[in-house]
Design an enzyme around this catalytic site. Structure first.
Site, short mmCIF file in Angstrom:
data_model
loop_
_atom_site.label_atom_id
_atom_site.label_comp_id
_atom_site.label_asym_id
_atom_site.label_seq_id
_atom_site.Cartn_x
_atom_site.Cartn_y
_atom_site.Cartn_z
N HIS A 19 0.84 -1.20 0.00
CA HIS A 19 0.00 0.00 0.00
C HIS A 19 0.88 1.26 0.00
O HIS A 19 0.58 2.23 -0.69
CB HIS A 19 -0.89 0.04 1.25
CG HIS A 19 -1.89 -1.07 1.36
ND1 HIS A 19 -1.95 -1.92 2.44
CD2 HIS A 19 -2.87 -1.48 0.51
CE1 HIS A 19 -2.94 -2.78 2.27
NE2 HIS A 19 -3.50 -2.56 1.10
N LYS A 43 -16.42 -7.41 5.69
CA LYS A 43 -15.15 -7.97 6.16
C LYS A 43 -15.02 -7.74 7.65
O LYS A 43 -15.25 -6.62 8.13
CB LYS A 43 -13.99 -7.22 5.48
CG LYS A 43 -13.41 -7.91 4.28
CD LYS A 43 -12.21 -7.13 3.77
CE LYS A 43 -11.41 -7.90 2.74
NZ LYS A 43 -10.28 -7.12 2.22
N ARG A 92 -1.97 -5.77 -8.31
CA ARG A 92 -0.79 -6.59 -7.99
C ARG A 92 -0.55 -7.68 -9.00
O ARG A 92 0.58 -8.09 -9.24
CB ARG A 92 -0.96 -7.24 -6.61
CG ARG A 92 -0.89 -6.26 -5.46
CD ARG A 92 -1.44 -6.88 -4.21
NE ARG A 92 -2.84 -7.23 -4.41
CZ ARG A 92 -3.55 -7.94 -3.57
NH1 ARG A 92 -3.02 -8.39 -2.46
NH2 ARG A 92 -4.84 -8.20 -3.81
N1 COA Z 1 -0.27 -3.99 -1.70
C1 COA Z 1 -0.56 -4.92 -0.79
N2 COA Z 1 -1.78 -5.42 -0.59
C2 COA Z 1 -2.76 -4.94 -1.38
C3 COA Z 1 -2.55 -3.96 -2.37
C4 COA Z 1 -1.23 -3.48 -2.51
N3 COA Z 1 -0.92 -2.57 -3.42
N4 COA Z 1 -3.71 -3.70 -2.96
C5 COA Z 1 -4.62 -4.48 -2.39
N5 COA Z 1 -4.05 -5.23 -1.44
C6 COA Z 1 -4.70 -6.25 -0.61
C7 COA Z 1 -5.16 -5.74 0.72
O1 COA Z 1 -4.15 -5.86 1.68
C8 COA Z 1 -6.33 -6.66 1.00
O2 COA Z 1 -5.82 -7.85 1.54
P1 COA Z 1 -6.72 -8.79 2.48
O3 COA Z 1 -7.91 -9.20 1.68
O4 COA Z 1 -5.78 -9.86 2.76
O5 COA Z 1 -7.09 -7.97 3.68
C9 COA Z 1 -6.90 -6.99 -0.39
O6 COA Z 1 -5.85 -6.70 -1.29
C10 COA Z 1 -8.10 -6.15 -0.74
O7 COA Z 1 -7.73 -4.84 -0.50
P2 COA Z 1 -8.55 -3.53 -0.32
O8 COA Z 1 -7.87 -2.55 -1.17
O9 COA Z 1 -8.65 -3.16 1.10
O10 COA Z 1 -9.90 -3.83 -0.96
P3 COA Z 1 -11.18 -4.42 -0.35
O11 COA Z 1 -11.63 -5.42 -1.35
O12 COA Z 1 -11.06 -4.83 1.05
O13 COA Z 1 -12.11 -3.15 -0.37
C11 COA Z 1 -12.98 -1.09 -1.11
C12 COA Z 1 -12.17 -2.30 -1.43
C13 COA Z 1 -12.94 -0.76 0.35
C14 COA Z 1 -12.40 0.06 -1.88
C15 COA Z 1 -14.44 -1.37 -1.56
O14 COA Z 1 -14.93 -2.50 -0.89
C16 COA Z 1 -15.37 -0.21 -1.31
O15 COA Z 1 -15.32 0.78 -2.01
N6 COA Z 1 -16.24 -0.33 -0.28
C17 COA Z 1 -17.24 0.67 0.06
C18 COA Z 1 -18.62 0.29 -0.52
C19 COA Z 1 -18.61 0.56 -2.01
O16 COA Z 1 -18.61 1.68 -2.44
N7 COA Z 1 -18.56 -0.53 -2.80
C20 COA Z 1 -18.35 -0.45 -4.23
C21 COA Z 1 -19.56 -0.19 -5.04
S1 COA Z 1 -20.93 -1.24 -4.68
#
Ligand code: COA
Length: 162
Positions: A19, A43, A92
Site C-alpha cells: 500500500h 469484512k 498486484r
Molecule cells: N499492496 C498490498 N496489498 C494490497 C494492495 C497493494 N498494493 N492492494 C490491495 N491489497 C490487498 C489488501 O491488503 C487486502 O488484503 P486482504 O484481503 O488480505 O485484507 C486486499 O488486497 C483487498 O484490499 P482492499 O484494497 O482493502 O480492498 P477491499 O476489497 O477490502 O475493499 C474497497 C475495497 C474498500 C475500496 C471497496 O470495498 C469499497 O469501495 N467499499 C465501500 C462500498 C462501495 O462503495 N462498494 C463499491 C460499489 S458497490
C-alpha cells in the site's frame, strides 16, 4: 505535479509496504492523496478503525500531501463529499484485474463523474496482502520486510495479546 485530488480507499487491515508503494507514488503524481479506511460491512477486521487510521498516519508522516480519513458507506459518496472524482487502486496481479474492473464499473454506474486510475504494484509486493501479514504475525514470523517499520510493534502487540 498536477493538482488533482485523489482518493485511495481500502481496508488497510493493516497497511503494508505494498500500500505504501501505491501511496508514495501517487503522492508524487497528484496534488493531494486522501487515503481512506473503509468500514467494510463484508469484512471482519483484526484492527479497529481507529488503529488502522493511526497506523497509516504514522506510516505517512513524511508525506506532506497525504491525508488520512475513514468512512462508512459508498466510496463514490465519500469521494463526492471531499470534492474528489478520481479513485486510485493498485493492481498486484492479473487476478486483481477482474474484481477491480468490476468495482470500477460499479462506481461509474453509481456516479458517472468518478474515474478510477490503476497503478501497477511494484513486483516485489505482488504477493503481499494484509492477510498474509496477519498470518505471518500470528505465527511470530519476521514481518519487517512487509510493513512500515513504525507499525511493527503495534502489529506484534495485537498478536501477543491473543
Ligand atoms: N499492496 C498490498 N496489498 C494490497 C494492495 C497493494 N498494493 N492492494 C490491495 N491489497 C490487498 C489488501 O491488503 C487486502 O488484503 P486482504 O484481503 O488480505 O485484507 C486486499 O488486497 C483487498 O484490499 P482492499 O484494497 O482493502 O480492498 P477491499 O476489497 O477490502 O475493499 C474497497 C475495497 C474498500 C475500496 C471497496 O470495498 C469499497 O469501495 N467499499 C465501500 C462500498 C462501495 O462503495 N462498494 C463499491 C460499489 S458497490
Amino acid at each position: 505535479m498536477n493538482k488533482t485530488r485523489v482518493l485511495y480507499p481500502g481496508s488497510f487491515d493493516p497497511i503494508t509496504n505494498g500500500h505504501m508503494d501505491i501511496i508514495e507514488r501517487s503522492s508524487k503524481i497528484f496534488g493531494e492523496v486522501n487515503v481512506a479506511v473503509v468500514k467494510n460491512i463484508n469484512k471482519n477486521s483484526t484492527f479497529t478503525l481507529q488503529e488502522r487510521v493511526e497506523m497509516i498516519e504514522k506510516a505517512c508522516k513524511h508525506l506532506d500531501n497525504v491525508k488520512i480519513q475513514y468512512f462508512e458507506g459508498l466510496t463514490v459518496d465519500f469521494a463526492k463529499s471531499i470534492g474528489c472524482s478520481t479513485i486510485i487502486r493498485g493492481l498486484r496481479a492479473v487476478s486483481d484485474f477482474e474484481s477491480e474492473m468490476q468495482m470500477s464499473l460499479a462506481n461509474k454506474k453509481l456516479d458517472n463523474n468518478i474515474e478510477t486510475i490503476f497503478l501497477v504494484a511494484d513486483e516485489k509486493y505482488a504477493f503481499l496482502s494484509s492477510s498474509i501479514v496477519r498470518e505471518m504475525a500470528s505465527y511470530g514470523a519476521d514481518i519487517s520486510e512487509f510493513v512500515p517499520e513504525v507499525i511493527i510493534d503495534e502489529i506484534k502487540a495485537k498478536y501477543s495479546n491473543k
